[in-house]
Design a protein around this motif. Structure first.
Motif, PDB file in Angstrom:
ATOM      1  N   PHE A  91       0.832  -1.206   0.000  1.00 39.99           N
ATOM      2  CA  PHE A  91       0.000   0.000   0.000  1.00 39.99           C
ATOM      3  C   PHE A  91       0.869   1.259   0.000  1.00 39.99           C
ATOM      4  N   ARG A  97       2.148   1.249  -6.783  1.00 42.29           N
ATOM      5  CA  ARG A  97       0.900   2.025  -6.743  1.00 42.29           C
ATOM      6  C   ARG A  97       0.012   1.861  -7.986  1.00 42.29           C
ATOM      7  N   GLU A 101      -3.872   0.528  -8.092  1.00 42.35           N
ATOM      8  CA  GLU A 101      -4.799   1.663  -8.049  1.00 42.35           C
ATOM      9  C   GLU A 101      -5.584   1.737  -9.348  1.00 42.35           C
ATOM     10  N   GLN A 122      -0.921  13.052  -6.508  1.00 40.97           N
ATOM     11  CA  GLN A 122      -1.633  12.099  -7.369  1.00 40.97           C
ATOM     12  C   GLN A 122      -2.779  12.784  -8.108  1.00 40.97           C
ATOM     13  N   TRP A 128     -16.755  11.454 -11.663  1.00 38.32           N
ATOM     14  CA  TRP A 128     -18.133  11.911 -11.484  1.00 38.32           C
ATOM     15  C   TRP A 128     -18.340  13.198 -12.286  1.00 38.32           C
ATOM     16  N   ASN A 135      -4.601  15.239  -5.476  1.00 39.73           N
ATOM     17  CA  ASN A 135      -4.357  15.292  -4.045  1.00 39.73           C
ATOM     18  C   ASN A 135      -2.878  15.240  -3.761  1.00 39.73           C
ATOM     19  N   PHE A 137      -0.410  14.474  -0.437  1.00 37.15           N
ATOM     20  CA  PHE A 137      -0.503  13.956   0.943  1.00 37.15           C
ATOM     21  C   PHE A 137       0.806  13.328   1.399  1.00 37.15           C
ATOM     22  N   ASN A 158      -2.278   8.141   5.282  1.00 34.17           N
ATOM     23  CA  ASN A 158      -2.165   9.124   4.198  1.00 34.17           C
ATOM     24  C   ASN A 158      -2.963  10.358   4.603  1.00 34.17           C
ATOM     25  N   LEU A 175      -8.558  17.174  -3.338  1.00 34.67           N
ATOM     26  CA  LEU A 175      -9.214  16.339  -2.321  1.00 34.67           C
ATOM     27  C   LEU A 175      -8.562  16.574  -0.971  1.00 34.67           C
ATOM     28  N   ALA A 177      -8.059  14.613   2.580  1.00 37.99           N
ATOM     29  CA  ALA A 177      -8.300  13.269   3.102  1.00 37.99           C
ATOM     30  C   ALA A 177      -7.402  12.897   4.262  1.00 37.99           C
ATOM     31  N   VAL A 179      -6.615   9.108   5.699  1.00 34.54           N
ATOM     32  CA  VAL A 179      -6.890   7.696   5.430  1.00 34.54           C
ATOM     33  C   VAL A 179      -5.902   6.834   6.208  1.00 34.54           C
ATOM     34  N   TYR A 208      -9.617  -0.336   7.503  1.00 31.29           N
ATOM     35  CA  TYR A 208      -9.301   0.807   6.635  1.00 31.29           C
ATOM     36  C   TYR A 208     -10.316   1.893   6.940  1.00 31.29           C
ATOM     37  N   VAL A 212     -12.789  11.614   3.709  1.00 27.12           N
ATOM     38  CA  VAL A 212     -12.451  12.305   2.465  1.00 27.12           C
ATOM     39  C   VAL A 212     -13.448  13.425   2.215  1.00 27.12           C
ATOM     40  N   GLU A 230     -16.871   1.870  -5.266  1.00 25.58           N
ATOM     41  CA  GLU A 230     -15.409   1.885  -5.398  1.00 25.58           C
ATOM     42  C   GLU A 230     -14.647   1.403  -4.162  1.00 25.58           C
ATOM     43  N   TYR A 231     -15.136   1.676  -2.954  1.00 22.96           N
ATOM     44  CA  TYR A 231     -14.378   1.226  -1.779  1.00 22.96           C
ATOM     45  C   TYR A 231     -14.318  -0.296  -1.683  1.00 22.96           C
ATOM     46  N   PHE A 234     -11.971  -1.493  -4.368  1.00 23.89           N
ATOM     47  CA  PHE A 234     -10.572  -1.257  -3.987  1.00 23.89           C
ATOM     48  C   PHE A 234     -10.084  -2.334  -3.009  1.00 23.89           C
TER      49      PHE A 234
HETATM   50  O1  16H Z   1      -6.385   4.684  -0.153  1.00 23.53           O
HETATM   51  C1  16H Z   1      -6.396   4.508  -1.356  1.00 23.53           C
HETATM   52  N1  16H Z   1      -5.424   4.979  -2.143  1.00 23.53           N
HETATM   53  C2  16H Z   1      -4.287   5.705  -1.650  1.00 23.53           C
HETATM   54  C3  16H Z   1      -3.089   5.389  -2.525  1.00 23.53           C
HETATM   55  O2  16H Z   1      -3.276   5.852  -3.830  1.00 23.53           O
HETATM   56  C4  16H Z   1      -4.501   7.203  -1.638  1.00 23.53           C
HETATM   57  C5  16H Z   1      -5.595   7.616  -0.695  1.00 23.53           C
HETATM   58  C6  16H Z   1      -5.781   9.102  -0.638  1.00 23.53           C
HETATM   59  C7  16H Z   1      -6.835   9.656  -1.310  1.00 23.53           C
HETATM   60  C8  16H Z   1      -7.031  11.026  -1.300  1.00 23.53           C
HETATM   61  C9  16H Z   1      -6.166  11.848  -0.598  1.00 23.53           C
HETATM   62  C10 16H Z   1      -5.111  11.281   0.112  1.00 23.53           C
HETATM   63  C11 16H Z   1      -4.930   9.906   0.082  1.00 23.53           C
HETATM   64  O3  16H Z   1      -5.343   7.108   0.580  1.00 23.53           O
HETATM   65  C12 16H Z   1      -7.482   3.729  -2.034  1.00 23.53           C
HETATM   66  C13 16H Z   1      -8.618   4.622  -2.251  1.00 23.53           C
HETATM   67  C14 16H Z   1      -9.796   3.951  -2.917  1.00 23.53           C
HETATM   68  C15 16H Z   1     -10.917   4.908  -2.948  1.00 23.53           C
HETATM   69  C16 16H Z   1     -12.019   4.567  -3.902  1.00 23.53           C
HETATM   70  C17 16H Z   1     -13.287   5.321  -3.583  1.00 23.53           C
HETATM   71  C18 16H Z   1     -13.484   6.617  -4.317  1.00 23.53           C
HETATM   72  C19 16H Z   1     -14.814   7.212  -3.929  1.00 23.53           C
HETATM   73  C20 16H Z   1     -14.880   8.695  -4.068  1.00 23.53           C
HETATM   74  C21 16H Z   1     -14.335   9.422  -2.892  1.00 23.53           C
HETATM   75  C22 16H Z   1     -13.352  10.451  -3.284  1.00 23.53           C
HETATM   76  C23 16H Z   1     -12.039   9.830  -3.738  1.00 23.53           C
HETATM   77  C24 16H Z   1     -11.012   9.802  -2.653  1.00 23.53           C
HETATM   78  C25 16H Z   1     -10.148   8.562  -2.596  1.00 23.53           C
HETATM   79  C26 16H Z   1      -9.893   8.115  -1.169  1.00 23.53           C
END
Ligand code: 16H
Length: 253
Positions: A91, A97, A101, A122, A128, A135, A137, A158, A175, A177, A179, A208, A212, A230-231, A234
């Motif tokens: 991860f 990545r 991803e 990223q 959408w 983002n 982070f 993150n 974004l 976030a 996480v 997890y 966000v 998507e979650y 993922f």
């Molecule tokens: O955690 C995931 N991916 C990380 C590695 O690429 C980055 C993530 C992150 C996201 C935004 C800002 C900082 C860090 O930790 C997997 C994420 C899978 C999410 C899929 C769901 C998307 C649904 C829409 C919500 C907005 C997108 C934000 C992604 C978390």
């Protein structure tokens, strides 16, 4: 050196940074501790189970802030044949990545703070009916030993941060976030000699959590349906990826 005098190490520098001694150390410590405090908090009150598939459970709490949907997500899974360290390693590490991803156009390391802490920039795929999201982070990997007998906890956090090397360029939206991926290894029927532990004896218990904020208005119903799809996708996809990657490799405890 950036114009304000701050010196940044880049991914090209020889990595001479000292672990945990950098400008973000205190902030990171605080946020890691927060995640650890809430990891075992129950999900009965206010959380809706929105997806279940075998061992995987995905919960959501519906929250809006100034008309923007910022639903916290919390999910649990148990993955057979891998360790918490392996899950967190795949991860965290940049080189894997884009292999797992599916929601990104690109990823880049813009600063290395120490071997366990890097800053990523990223670009998300446009998923959408609204502006593209990017983002920036910090990402931090950590092993927390509980006792000599217990398997340690591994986690990756993150957390969004502004950075001079990643200015926001409208119409792109940033974004926001926070996480965390938190993993524990469980060893079933441990053989007398730890060297004899096989992949069939191990599993990883994963939590997890994602807070966000889409960083600007998005139609709430669309965002919720994307999140619901998507979650779980993922979690399943990433877990299978780590299983495949580690199958024939020595176990990384
Ligand atoms: O955690 C995931 N991916 C990380 C590695 O690429 C980055 C993530 C992150 C996201 C935004 C800002 C900082 C860090 O930790 C997997 C994420 C899978 C999410 C899929 C769901 C998307 C649904 C829409 C919500 C907005 C997108 C934000 C992604 C978390």
């Amino acid at each position: 050196t950036i114009s304000n005098g701050t010196v940044f190490s880049t991914p090209n520098d020889e990595n001479t940074a000292v672990k945990g001694q950098h400008r973000l150390a205190n902030e990171i410590e605080h946020i890691v501790q927060e995640h650890l405090k809430y990891v075992h908090e129950d999900v009965n009150h206010g959380w809706d189970l929105i997806h279940q598939d075998g061992e995987m459970k995905v919960y959501r709490r519906e929250v809006e802030e100034n008309g923007i949907v910022i639903d916290p997500m919390k999910m649990f899974h148990t993955i057979k044949g891998v360790t918490g360290h392996e899950m967190c390693r795949y991860f965290y590490e940049y080189q894997y990545r884009m292999e797992w991803e599916t929601t990104l156009d690109s990823t880049k390391i813009i600063e290395v703070l120490d071997p366990d802490t890097v800053i990523f920039h990223q670009m998300h795929k446009r998923v959408w009916p609204s502006a593209q999201r990017d983002n920036c982070f910090w990402s931090h990997i950590r092993c927390i030993a509980k006792s000599e007998e217990d398997q340690p906890i591994w986690l990756v956090v993150n957390h969004t941060i502004p950075h001079p090397l990643a200015p926001i360029k409208p119409p792109q939206v940033r974004l926001v976030a926070n996480v965390a991926l938190i993993c524990e290894t469980v060893i079933n029927e441990p053989p007398l000699n730890p060297k004899d532990i096989k992949r069939e004896n191990i599993q990883c218990r994963l939590t997890y959590v994602a807070f966000v904020n889409p960083g600007g208005w998005v139609p709430g119903a669309a965002l919720r349906s994307v999140a619901k799809r998507e979650y779980p996708r993922f979690l399943k996809h990433f877990s299978n990826y780590v299983i495949e990657q580690t199958r024939d490799k020595p176990i990384l405890f």
